[in-house]
Design a protein around this motif. Structure first.
Motif, mmCIF file in Angstrom:
data_model
loop_
_atom_site.group_PDB
_atom_site.id
_atom_site.type_symbol
_atom_site.label_atom_id
_atom_site.label_comp_id
_atom_site.label_asym_id
_atom_site.label_seq_id
_atom_site.Cartn_x
_atom_site.Cartn_y
_atom_site.Cartn_z
ATOM 1 N N ARG A 10 0.847 -1.199 0.000
ATOM 2 C CA ARG A 10 0.000 0.000 0.000
ATOM 3 C C ARG A 10 0.877 1.242 0.000
ATOM 4 O O ARG A 10 1.865 1.320 0.725
ATOM 5 N N ARG A 12 0.801 5.238 0.822
ATOM 6 C CA ARG A 12 -0.018 6.115 1.664
ATOM 7 C C ARG A 12 0.570 7.520 1.665
ATOM 8 O O ARG A 12 1.774 7.697 1.792
ATOM 9 N N ASP A 37 3.761 0.682 2.643
ATOM 10 C CA ASP A 37 3.447 -0.302 3.683
ATOM 11 C C ASP A 37 3.447 -1.696 3.078
ATOM 12 O O ASP A 37 2.951 -1.892 1.971
ATOM 13 N N LEU A 39 1.939 -5.190 4.173
ATOM 14 C CA LEU A 39 0.996 -5.702 5.171
ATOM 15 C C LEU A 39 0.722 -7.190 5.003
ATOM 16 O O LEU A 39 0.407 -7.652 3.912
ATOM 17 N N THR A 55 6.438 -0.168 7.756
ATOM 18 C CA THR A 55 6.224 0.970 6.867
ATOM 19 C C THR A 55 7.520 1.769 6.762
ATOM 20 O O THR A 55 8.288 1.843 7.728
ATOM 21 N N THR A 81 2.724 -0.465 10.983
ATOM 22 C CA THR A 81 1.350 -0.030 10.753
ATOM 23 C C THR A 81 0.399 -1.218 10.909
ATOM 24 O O THR A 81 0.775 -2.364 10.631
ATOM 25 N N ALA A 82 -0.787 -0.939 11.396
ATOM 26 C CA ALA A 82 -1.839 -1.950 11.530
ATOM 27 C C ALA A 82 -3.110 -1.374 10.923
ATOM 28 O O ALA A 82 -3.386 -0.176 11.086
ATOM 29 N N SER A 83 -3.873 -2.204 10.238
ATOM 30 C CA SER A 83 -5.103 -1.743 9.597
ATOM 31 C C SER A 83 -6.230 -2.733 9.842
ATOM 32 O O SER A 83 -6.033 -3.945 9.753
ATOM 33 N N MET A 85 -9.932 -3.450 8.211
ATOM 34 C CA MET A 85 -10.670 -3.105 7.002
ATOM 35 C C MET A 85 -12.046 -3.771 7.008
ATOM 36 O O MET A 85 -12.163 -4.946 7.337
ATOM 37 N N VAL A 95 -11.344 1.801 6.016
ATOM 38 C CA VAL A 95 -10.060 1.396 6.592
ATOM 39 C C VAL A 95 -9.709 2.259 7.802
ATOM 40 O O VAL A 95 -9.667 3.487 7.706
ATOM 41 N N SER A 97 -6.553 2.795 10.275
ATOM 42 C CA SER A 97 -5.128 2.466 10.357
ATOM 43 C C SER A 97 -4.471 3.181 11.519
ATOM 44 O O SER A 97 -4.829 4.310 11.849
ATOM 45 N N GLN A 99 -0.384 3.968 12.893
ATOM 46 C CA GLN A 99 1.036 3.895 12.562
ATOM 47 C C GLN A 99 1.842 4.382 13.757
ATOM 48 O O GLN A 99 1.437 5.315 14.445
#
Length: 127
Positions: A10, A12, A37, A39, A55, A81-83, A85, A95, A97, A99
């Motif tokens: 990703r 960003r 990122d 993931l 990231t 980073t954590a997401s 979704m 989403v 997220s 960081q």
């Protein structure tokens, strides 16, 4: 976001500004950055996914002070980073997220390192 061998990549973009005042000195900061990122899915279902990974990015910082002088700096940001979704409709995702990490750059001919933490809510159109 692009899927590569079970890994989601990703790109960003970030934008922020802040002001600091100390006695008679005032300074404003404008920060823009681009991050990549990588993931890994921790949990994935048809309508929900949790992703976690590293990231790395390039922040650009502009500082403007009371003497109307501006300085620019390009640095390096790093962290995790954590997401979470949630699929809202076909290829459209909501989403959330978070960081955390740090960034290093030169400002006023000095190396600056600072911790970073951020949370964002946005949308994603997968194709």
């Amino acid at each position: 976001m692009r899927q590569v061998a079970g890994l989601a990549l990703r790109v960003r973009g970030e934008f922020s500004s802040s002001n600091a005042r100390f006695q008679d000195y005032q300074s404003s900061f404008l920060r823009a950055g681009l991050s990549l990122d990588a993931l890994w899915p921790l949990y994935r279902a048809d309508r929900f996914a949790l992703l976690l990974g590293p990231t790395v990015g390039v922040p650009i910082v502009r500082q403007h002070d009371v003497w109307h002088e501006s300085t620019y700096s390009v640095g390096l940001s790093y962290g995790a980073t954590a997401s979470a979704m949630l699929r809202s409709y076909r290829s459209t995702w909501l989403v959330l997220s978070a960081q955390g990490g740090g960034e290093v750059f030169r400002l006023d001919n000095q190396r600056v390192q600072r911790a970073t933490l951020g949370v964002s809510l946005g949308g994603l159109l997968a194709f």
